[in-house]
Each structure stands twice: as C-alpha cells, then as structure tokens.
Write a protein that holds these residues in place. Structure first.
Motif: not given
Length: 105
Positions: A10-14, A19-22, A70-89
C-alpha cells in the motif's frame, strides 16, 4: 507475513493493490473446497438440467465467473480501504458495475 506485505504494498506501490487483490480473489476461489464440490457435482447432476447446463459444458466458465466476481469484490474493497475512501457513495460504485452487467448481456 501477509499483513507486512500488504502494508508495504500500500505504501510503496498503491496502484498495484487492486490487481493483487483481484488476482488473490480469483486464485483463492479455485482453492475453495465448495468450488471443487461444484465440479464434482457436475458429474452426478444428470437429473437436474439447470445444474447440468451450468456445470456440464460450461463448468470452467462458471468457476471463472465466480472467481471474477470474488476478485472484483476484493479489488473494490482493497481500493476503498487503501485510499481511505471507506464512505464512498454507493452510486459511484454500483453505476459502473451495473453498466458492465448491462453491456455483458
């Protein structure tokens, strides 16, 4: 170990996080015992035409579709968590997915 790798990624290559989560979601789906039992069920499902249609000729497509979801759900969740946008509309998340589903039919 996974926590350490995840924090460093998350810190070196966000940009690699989705893609890793997917990829992890897709691969972990194939390792799921329930998916293996679906494949075994296809050989015994001669009395159920719906199950046979999904698992007979299109067995790999069904498993890959489940894995992609499953991969798409994990990618979206990981993106939301890593970007700090957990309350994305929700509409920002659902609109592209709904459009993708409409275009794929």
């Amino acid at each position: 170990v996974g926590d350490l790798i995840g924090r460093r990624l998350v810190h070196s290559q966000p940009r690699l996080v989705p893609s890793v989560a997917f990829t992890l979601g897709l691969l972990l789906t194939f390792g799921e015992p329930a998916i293996g039992s679906l494949i075994e069920l296809s050989y015994e499902a001669w009395d159920f035409p719906e199950i046979q249609a999904l698992l007979g000729k299109h067995q790999i497509l069904t498993v890959v579709s489940i894995g992609a979801g499953v991969g798409l759900a994990m990618a979206v969740g990981a993106t939301r968590l890593s970007s700090g946008a957990t309350k994305l509309p929700l509409w920002r998340l659902v609109s592209p997915l709904a459009l993708l589903c409409l275009l794929s039919t």
